[in-house]
Design an enzyme around this catalytic site. Structure first.
Site, PDB file in Angstrom:
ATOM      1  N   CYS A  50     -17.383  92.563  -7.036  1.00 17.30           N
ATOM      2  CA  CYS A  50     -18.262  91.457  -7.422  1.00 17.30           C
ATOM      3  C   CYS A  50     -17.755  90.805  -8.698  1.00 17.30           C
ATOM      4  O   CYS A  50     -16.806  91.289  -9.331  1.00 17.30           O
ATOM      5  CB  CYS A  50     -19.700  91.943  -7.610  1.00 17.30           C
ATOM      6  SG  CYS A  50     -19.902  93.058  -9.017  1.00 17.30           S
ATOM      7  N   CYS A  53     -17.577  92.931 -11.824  1.00 18.25           N
ATOM      8  CA  CYS A  53     -16.376  93.778 -11.928  1.00 18.25           C
ATOM      9  C   CYS A  53     -15.247  93.015 -12.607  1.00 18.25           C
ATOM     10  O   CYS A  53     -14.521  93.568 -13.439  1.00 18.25           O
ATOM     11  CB  CYS A  53     -15.938  94.244 -10.550  1.00 18.25           C
ATOM     12  SG  CYS A  53     -17.131  95.290  -9.686  1.00 18.25           S
ATOM     13  N   ASP A 452       0.700  67.952   5.810  1.00 18.53           N
ATOM     14  CA  ASP A 452       2.097  68.219   6.141  1.00 18.53           C
ATOM     15  C   ASP A 452       2.406  67.446   7.424  1.00 18.53           C
ATOM     16  O   ASP A 452       1.484  66.993   8.107  1.00 18.53           O
ATOM     17  CB  ASP A 452       2.298  69.722   6.339  1.00 18.53           C
ATOM     18  CG  ASP A 452       3.677  70.053   6.867  1.00 18.53           C
ATOM     19  OD1 ASP A 452       4.662  69.583   6.276  1.00 18.53           O
ATOM     20  OD2 ASP A 452       3.771  70.778   7.881  1.00 18.53           O
ATOM     21  N   ASP A 638       1.087  73.787   8.212  1.00 16.31           N
ATOM     22  CA  ASP A 638       1.239  74.855   9.197  1.00 16.31           C
ATOM     23  C   ASP A 638       2.361  75.832   8.910  1.00 16.31           C
ATOM     24  O   ASP A 638       2.348  76.946   9.376  1.00 16.31           O
ATOM     25  CB  ASP A 638       1.475  74.256  10.588  1.00 16.31           C
ATOM     26  CG  ASP A 638       2.928  73.857  10.789  1.00 16.31           C
ATOM     27  OD1 ASP A 638       3.470  73.173   9.892  1.00 16.31           O
ATOM     28  OD2 ASP A 638       3.510  74.236  11.812  1.00 16.31           O
ATOM     29  N   ASP A 642       4.578  75.853   3.722  1.00 14.93           N
ATOM     30  CA  ASP A 642       3.344  75.234   3.234  1.00 14.93           C
ATOM     31  C   ASP A 642       2.409  76.243   2.572  1.00 14.93           C
ATOM     32  O   ASP A 642       1.421  75.853   1.955  1.00 14.93           O
ATOM     33  CB  ASP A 642       2.582  74.561   4.394  1.00 14.93           C
ATOM     34  CG  ASP A 642       3.381  73.433   5.018  1.00 14.93           C
ATOM     35  OD1 ASP A 642       4.012  72.678   4.259  1.00 14.93           O
ATOM     36  OD2 ASP A 642       3.379  73.320   6.261  1.00 14.93           O
TER      37      ASP A 642
END
Length: 772
Positions: A50, A53, A452, A638, A642
């Site tokens: 969390c 932390c 892209d 993709d 990238d």
């Protein structure tokens, strides 16, 4: 004489050693230099779960004199510590983490550690749900007016069900609460554990004394709803942990090296140094950045430039770590160790960006920061006040328990994840998967889109464009040759001819890296590949791989037979999607391809601003620069190249056809060819953001009404549990409003895709200039 049994001391020492973490020597050996007399160590800290932390660890390590900085990545549960190399005992870092209540080990990307927390949560959730349902059934009989003996029997049965259920399912909260208290800290699990234990203890006391009211159902139901929220949140976070590990798996474990005396030795990748000679066979992945000493081959460089066309390399060319050697044997000379390679740089880019994104704080987390101390104080003052007023300690304790239960942040904990789960279902119905919990919040904030090119706006799969213009016999011959190659254009030829049968086998067939295929049949030499090689019969190194149209040529004894033109088809409704996005904000394109190809595609889609020839570092830096200018960028890409940009962006998206690392790095993955997934993801994300804000508002209103009611004694522990459960159900019901119109929306998406495909068919397809 020692009072310990033989071997006890050694067993204790062994146990301490197992949990001691890395020593100073191990930290020095595994750390890396970051310049200016500083070193960086990466530690795995499984106990991070969390925002509290993160603050505890970063602030705690920041107090050490020799520590310059500490950064926590909650997704990968990794702590990166930069410390002075002059430190006498760097293992003090590990001791400090232990002092804060966190076990630490050396971080390893390649480790295949399974998530042990999720199965525990799911089992705990199942046990709590089963127990709560059965105890509720028994409680209904008691509420209906069961006689004293029957009532007491049902209470004892409820106790027998609740005791093991609470002991098993409550571990998630009890362990966290104990760990916090043992290190003199408070967290949200402390009042939760206190309420559950007190409610059970007082109910057990009432049962033993034949009391009328017990609250076993309240304590177990409380755990059940809390576990729902905790499990959903954990699931979302776990989905974000695989991107960097997937990229690390591209690095081979070792390589075959050539020694000065001519002998060969396989060495681990970490033992490769600058100047090492490495032998690569076809199919090997390059372990480090290197220079080609001898040989010629085709490389899959999609990691670097995102393009599907292989790149031909020969003597003197530079090759990058992580790229794949496709066709020929190479001898390469390492330019740097693996820790300084292109692949390591990409991993560092992703880690740095993901670490920043892991600091993202949901509104619910920020609102819950003051929960524990305030609730404890309110419950304590309630107990003291009622004791003074009534003098009845039992009634005062029940009222205090009711306050602890009714203020339980179930609605607050569910406000965000339940909407995200419902929204994820809606997205999936529209062909989109969401990979990380807070991604929809960031998607709703996006104010510009960067695309892209290859594999994103286009499909990234070359196909034959002029098949109807070619003699069928020549097409069949080319396809018969193409099935013997892994080259994308050869595969495209094979696909274009359908099923290929070798009715007349070749006498001999071989592939010349960077040039093409050569086959012999009936005394005729056929060549398929680069035009200058196929027609002249001489391999001409360097230069353009093909003509401006991306042709591959088929020849017989140097005589021209056919030329093949390939295209990379646009995704359906790409132009319509770009137009819709431009109506809400800027749309840009960035690609590793050449300027001419990128320009023509940009003009076809109506994209005014684009960048060509961009390397992964360039893409990530450009996206980061846009972020520095105040833009909230949605990156759609993709390729492996990238991945850093996808992680650096405010939010990211990738097609299902993307490379594994690209998919893992993205926040969203869309499954169909249509780019309407982008606009749909934005629309649903904005709706989910509205519902999240409504849920948080409902949680606030609930607490404004419930807390005073409990303090004034109007709510028993059972009523408090029911009120808490009701608030959770209201939040869930509000989230389900996102399902409204789902069927009609799905039909509309289908119609839009069909119309867009018809429109896309009328566009001039963007031809990818690729070839041998």
């Amino acid at each position: 004489m020692s009072c310990c049994a033989p071997g006890t001391e050694s067993a204790v020492e062994l146990e301490k050693a197992l949990h001691a973490g890395p020593s100073s020597e191990e930290l020095r050996l595994t750390s890396r230099s970051v310049g200016e007399g500083l070193r960086q160590s990466d530690l795995s800290v499984p106990g991070i779960h969390c925002g509290a932390c993160i603050r505890t660890i970063e602030n705690g390590l920041g107090t050490l004199d020799f520590v310059k900085s500490a950064r926590v990545n909650m997704s990968t549960k990794r702590v990166s510590v930069v410390w002075s190399e002059n430190a006498e005992k760097p293992d003090v870092i590990v001791e400090a983490l232990h002092g804060l209540g966190y076990e630490a080990h050396l971080f390893d990307f390649s480790s295949e550690n399974e998530d042990s927390t999720l199965p525990l949560m799911l089992r705990s959730l199942a046990v709590a749900g089963f127990a709560a349902a059965n105890i509720m059934l028994l409680s209904v009989s008691v509420w209906s007016g069961a006689e004293a003996a029957t009532r007491d029997l049902f209470h004892w049965i409820s106790a027998l069900i609740a005791a093991p259920a609470l002991a098993y399912s409550g571990r998630v909260f009890f362990h966290s609460a104990y760990n916090a208290l043992s290190h003199k800290r408070l967290n949200m699990d402390v009042p939760i554990s206190l309420a559950v234990i007190l409610a059970f203890a007082m109910s057990l006391y009432e049962t033993a004394n034949s009391g009328d009211h017990v609250y076993f159902d309240a304590s177990v139901t409380l755990l059940f709803f809390l576990l729902i929220g905790r499990t959903l949140d954990h699931l979302m976070r776990e989905r974000a942990r695989s991107a960097v590990k997937g990229l690390a798996q591209l690095a081979p474990r070792g390589a075959m090296t050539l020694k000065a005396d001519g002998s060969r030795e396989f060495v681990a990748v970490d033992d490769i140094t600058a100047g090492s000679m490495i032998l690569l066979a076809a199919g090997d992945r390059i372990p480090v950045d290197a220079r080609v000493v001898s040989g010629t081959s085709d490389l899959d460089c999609s990691l670097v430039n995102g393009e599907s066309a292989p790149q031909t390399v020969s003597q003197g060319n530079i090759v990058r770590a992580g790229t794949l050697n496709l066709t020929g044997a190479l001898q390469i000379e390492a330019m740097a160790p693996a820790s300084q390679s292109f692949l390591a740089e990409m991993m560092e880019l992703m880690e740095r960006a993901e670490g920043g994104k892991a600091r993202y704080r949901r509104i619910a987390d920020r609102a819950a920061e003051l929960y524990a101390p305030i609730v404890h104080l309110v419950a304590l003052f309630t107990f003291i006040g009622w004791t003074i007023i009534s003098g009845d300690w039992q009634q005062s304790l029940y009222t205090a328990i009711a306050v602890l239960i009714i203020t339980c942040p179930c609605a607050l904990a569910l406000a965000v994840p339940v909407v995200q789960v419902v929204a994820a279902g809606r997205l999936f119905e529209n062909g989109v998967m969401v990979k990380e919990g807070s991604a929809m919040e960031r998607m709703a904030q996006a104010d510009m889109v960067v695309f892209d090119k290859t594999g994103t706006l286009t499909l990234g799969q070359p196909r034959l464009l002029n098949g109807d213009e070619i003699d069928p016999a020549h097409l069949k011959l080319a396809a018969q040759m193409g099935v013997h190659s892994r080259h994308p254009l050869s595969r495209a030829l094979a696909r274009s001819a359908g099923r290929v049968e070798d009715d007349q086998a070749f006498n001999d067939i071989k592939e010349t890296p960077g040039a093409g295929l050569e086959a012999r049949r009936d005394g005729v030499t056929y060549r398929l590949g680069r035009a200058d090689w196929a027609l002249s019969g001489n391999v001409q190194g360097g230069g353009e791989t093909n003509s401006d149209k991306g042709q591959a040529v088929l020849s017989a004894d140097g005589r021209f037979l056919a030329a093949f033109v390939f295209e990379d088809r646009l995704r359906s409704d790409a132009a319509a999607t770009v137009a819709a996005l431009k109506a809400t904000g800027p749309v840009e394109m960035i690609s590793g391809d050449r300027a001419g190809v990128v320009r023509r595609l940009a003009e076809a889609l109506g994209i005014d601003k684009f960048r060509a020839g961009a390397l992964p570092k360039d893409k990530a830096r450009y996206v980061s620069r846009l972020s520095d200018d105040g833009k909230k960028v949605l990156m759609v890409g993709d390729g492996l190249n990238d991945a850093p940009a996808l992680v650096s962006a405010h939010v990211s998206m990738a097609p299902a056809t993307a490379a594994d690392v690209g998919r893992n790095a993205a926040d969203f993955v869309f499954l169909h060819e249509s780019l309407t997934a982008v606009t749909k993801a934005i629309e649903i994300s904005k709706k989910s953001g509205q519902l999240i804000r409504q849920n948080l508002g409902l949680a606030v209103i609930y607490n404004m009404i419930a807390i005073p009611s409990a303090i004034l004694g109007y709510a028993s522990p059972l009523v408090a549990a029911l009120a808490m459960s009701s608030s959770s159900l209201v939040v869930v019901a509000n989230a389900l409003r996102l399902r409204a119109g789902a069927k009609a929306d799905a039909e509309k998406i289908k119609r839009d895709i069909a119309v867009a495909r018809q429109g896309a068919a009328g566009l001039e397809p963007a031809t990818v200039e690729q070839g041998r």
